[in-house]
Design a protein around this motif. Structure first.
Motif, PDB file in Angstrom:
ATOM      1  N   SER A 304      -1.311  -8.382  -4.286  1.00 39.80           N
ATOM      2  CA  SER A 304      -0.067  -7.789  -3.801  1.00 39.80           C
ATOM      3  C   SER A 304       0.805  -8.828  -3.119  1.00 39.80           C
ATOM      4  O   SER A 304       0.308  -9.815  -2.572  1.00 39.80           O
ATOM      5  N   VAL A 305       2.116  -8.591  -3.183  1.00 40.06           N
ATOM      6  CA  VAL A 305       3.069  -9.443  -2.460  1.00 40.06           C
ATOM      7  C   VAL A 305       3.948  -8.508  -1.626  1.00 40.06           C
ATOM      8  O   VAL A 305       4.621  -7.633  -2.172  1.00 40.06           O
ATOM      9  N   ASP A 316      16.319   3.278  -7.843  1.00 40.79           N
ATOM     10  CA  ASP A 316      16.263   1.941  -8.431  1.00 40.79           C
ATOM     11  C   ASP A 316      14.834   1.521  -8.741  1.00 40.79           C
ATOM     12  O   ASP A 316      14.596   0.797  -9.703  1.00 40.79           O
ATOM     13  N   GLN A 317      13.889   1.971  -7.925  1.00 40.19           N
ATOM     14  CA  GLN A 317      12.482   1.594  -8.161  1.00 40.19           C
ATOM     15  C   GLN A 317      12.047   1.928  -9.578  1.00 40.19           C
ATOM     16  O   GLN A 317      11.280   1.211 -10.189  1.00 40.19           O
ATOM     17  N   LYS A 318      12.589   3.036 -10.115  1.00 43.07           N
ATOM     18  CA  LYS A 318      12.182   3.478 -11.456  1.00 43.07           C
ATOM     19  C   LYS A 318      12.693   2.535 -12.536  1.00 43.07           C
ATOM     20  O   LYS A 318      12.170   2.508 -13.636  1.00 43.07           O
ATOM     21  N   LYS A 356       3.284  -2.398 -10.004  1.00 47.38           N
ATOM     22  CA  LYS A 356       3.716  -1.197  -9.276  1.00 47.38           C
ATOM     23  C   LYS A 356       4.447  -1.632  -8.014  1.00 47.38           C
ATOM     24  O   LYS A 356       4.266  -2.768  -7.555  1.00 47.38           O
ATOM     25  N   VAL A 357       5.223  -0.712  -7.468  1.00 51.44           N
ATOM     26  CA  VAL A 357       5.958  -1.058  -6.255  1.00 51.44           C
ATOM     27  C   VAL A 357       5.915   0.089  -5.238  1.00 51.44           C
ATOM     28  O   VAL A 357       5.968   1.265  -5.615  1.00 51.44           O
ATOM     29  N   ASP A 358       5.739  -0.304  -3.974  1.00 58.07           N
ATOM     30  CA  ASP A 358       5.900   0.621  -2.844  1.00 58.07           C
ATOM     31  C   ASP A 358       7.024   0.030  -2.029  1.00 58.07           C
ATOM     32  O   ASP A 358       6.939  -1.147  -1.657  1.00 58.07           O
ATOM     33  N   SER A 359       8.036   0.810  -1.747  1.00 55.16           N
ATOM     34  CA  SER A 359       9.142   0.203  -1.023  1.00 55.16           C
ATOM     35  C   SER A 359       9.926   1.239  -0.244  1.00 55.16           C
ATOM     36  O   SER A 359       9.992   2.410  -0.635  1.00 55.16           O
ATOM     37  N   PHE A 367       4.873  -5.309  -3.980  1.00 57.94           N
ATOM     38  CA  PHE A 367       4.632  -5.264  -5.423  1.00 57.94           C
ATOM     39  C   PHE A 367       3.152  -5.578  -5.619  1.00 57.94           C
ATOM     40  O   PHE A 367       2.630  -6.506  -4.996  1.00 57.94           O
ATOM     41  N   TYR A 368       2.465  -4.806  -6.455  1.00 51.30           N
ATOM     42  CA  TYR A 368       1.034  -5.049  -6.638  1.00 51.30           C
ATOM     43  C   TYR A 368       0.558  -4.720  -8.045  1.00 51.30           C
ATOM     44  O   TYR A 368       1.213  -3.977  -8.783  1.00 51.30           O
ATOM     45  N   PHE A 369      -0.563  -5.339  -8.413  1.00 57.63           N
ATOM     46  CA  PHE A 369      -1.178  -5.059  -9.722  1.00 57.63           C
ATOM     47  C   PHE A 369      -2.677  -5.317  -9.633  1.00 57.63           C
ATOM     48  O   PHE A 369      -3.140  -6.001  -8.713  1.00 57.63           O
ATOM     49  N   VAL A 370      -3.401  -4.755 -10.593  1.00 62.73           N
ATOM     50  CA  VAL A 370      -4.866  -4.869 -10.576  1.00 62.73           C
ATOM     51  C   VAL A 370      -5.320  -5.652 -11.801  1.00 62.73           C
ATOM     52  O   VAL A 370      -4.793  -5.451 -12.900  1.00 62.73           O
ATOM     53  N   LEU A 371      -6.278  -6.542 -11.616  1.00 66.65           N
ATOM     54  CA  LEU A 371      -6.875  -7.253 -12.756  1.00 66.65           C
ATOM     55  C   LEU A 371      -8.400  -7.142 -12.658  1.00 66.65           C
ATOM     56  O   LEU A 371      -8.936  -7.112 -11.542  1.00 66.65           O
TER      57      LEU A 371
END
Ligand code: ADP
Length: 376
Positions: A304-305, A316-318, A356-359, A367-371
């Motif tokens: 995540s950042v 706008d997030q969409k 994905k984003v939480d804001s 902003f985050y993602f899973v690997l």
């Protein structure tokens, strides 16, 4: 008297019957005209149309479809639709989706013409069913070959320009680094300061060229991953180090720095992180903390950042991950092309992941993602 009544009522019946008959005839005529008009409409509509039965056989096609592909009726109707598709996996996916009751909207496909050329089309289709039984598809095709070629030419141009820009920019960065090493012990820090500014700007331009090149490759479907096993934390440290050079206003922190091996394309995951970090810097103009998180769980890691910047509203997030999308007010103040997050999302899709984003507006964004982590 009785007889007279009977005759009168018989005559009335006949008149009524005649009237009924003439009404039926009129209605029948109207119906026939309507059917003829509708048949003409479909047969001669300027958009290609066809029906395919449950077994994948073309059972009807209009003239526009035959003309577009160059086949005579006898060469087209009665044959499997898959014979006319350039990509077997595409038509098999289309048929699967239709059988499963999906409606296709602008599904991209390539069709084989009689003269050997290929047409790029967008397909819109669904299925007519009676009592649950598959009767036939209702398929509309739109020719987008010219648009595709135009896009291709644009992509080629962008790819060429970005490629040509990358070489001199990389050379500039290397020469600057050479000078920095030479002047490292210079008592007057001025030269080093100027050189480091040049280096930062040149690196920014290299990253931009890199992004444009990736954009062109994604447009052509030419992105190829070079997966390898590597330690995500080392990559994060390298990128955080580079990002610190970009800003003196932000405190860039990395959390949970334990060894985390993943199997992915190192350069591309690096590109994702650079984009997220440079956005975190750009869109928090008053500075603050930027945190790069690396949350390891069994079998996966969440990267995540987080920034404390201007944030993004829900509407706008969409749309953030669309190509060339920029949030109006912000884009006026900060430079950019609206391709960074599109690339991030595409690169992650290639890795079967999702950004994905939480804001919250005015508070900041994550902003985050899973690997998946690499197998031991
Ligand atoms: P660019 O930054 O070049 O405009 P991006 O695709 O990276 O393009 O971002 C798209 C838009 O999303 C930006 O224009 C900005 O409005 C918004 N955005 C991206 N990252 C952030 C962030 N960390 N905070 C607030 N807004 C952001």
């Amino acid at each position: 008297m009785q007889d007279q009544l009977c005759i009168a009522s018989g005559m009335e019946d006949t008149v009524e019957l005649k009237e009924k008959l003439s009404r039926y005839e009129k209605e029948n005529e109207e119906l026939r005209t309507r059917v003829e008009e509708l048949t003409d409409f479909f047969e001669n509509a300027s958009i290609p149309l066809h029906w395919v039965d449950g077994g994948g056989i073309i059972i009807w096609a209009n003239q526009a479809e035959l003309d577009a592909l160059g086949y005579a009726k006898e060469e087209y109707i009665g044959f499997p639709i898959s014979d006319f598709h350039a990509d077997p996996e595409v038509i098999s996916d289309i048929l699967d989706r239709l059988v499963n009751n999906e409606t296709l909207h602008d599904y991209s496909a390539r069709l084989k013409c009689r003269d050997g050329s290929i047409k790029h089309v967008l397909i819109n289709s669904n299925v007519l069913r009676k009592d649950g039984k598959f009767i036939h598809t209702r398929c509309f095709t739109r020719d987008v070959t010219e648009k595709k070629y135009e896009e291709q030419r644009r992509n080629d141009f962008v790819a060429m320009v970005s490629h040509e820009l990358k070489s001199p920019l990389t050379a500039i960065t290397s020469y600057v680094q050479l000078l920095m090493r030479k002047w490292n012990n210079d008592t007057d820090g001025f030269n080093m300061q100027v050189l480091s500014r040049i280096e930062i700007q040149a690196k920014k331009m290299v990253n931009m060229a890199h992004d444009f090149l990736s954009l062109a490759k994604i447009g052509d479907g030419k992105i190829q991953l070079r997966r390898e096993k590597f330690d995500l934390n080392i990559l994060i440290s390298e990128i955080a180090e580079d990002a610190r050079l970009l800003t003196s206003k932000h405190a860039i922190q990395t959390l949970n720095r334990t060894e985390t091996e993943i199997y992915a394309d190192r350069d591309k995951i690096g590109q994702v992180l650079i984009n997220l970090l440079s956005n975190a810097v750009k869109y928090s103009p008053h500075g603050g903390q930027i945190i790069i998180g690396c949350d390891k769980k069994p079998g996966e890691v969440t990267i995540s950042v987080t920034d404390q910047g201007m944030g993004i509203n829900r509407t706008d997030q969409k749309r953030l991950f669309e190509r060339f999308y920029r949030v109006d007010q912000k884009s006026k103040e900060v430079s950019g092309f609206g391709i960074g997050l599109y690339l991030v999302s595409e690169i992650l899709k290639y890795h079967q992941s999702e950004i994905k984003v939480d804001s919250e507006e005015g508070k900041g964004s994550t902003f985050y993602f899973v690997l998946p982590t690499a197998l031991e």
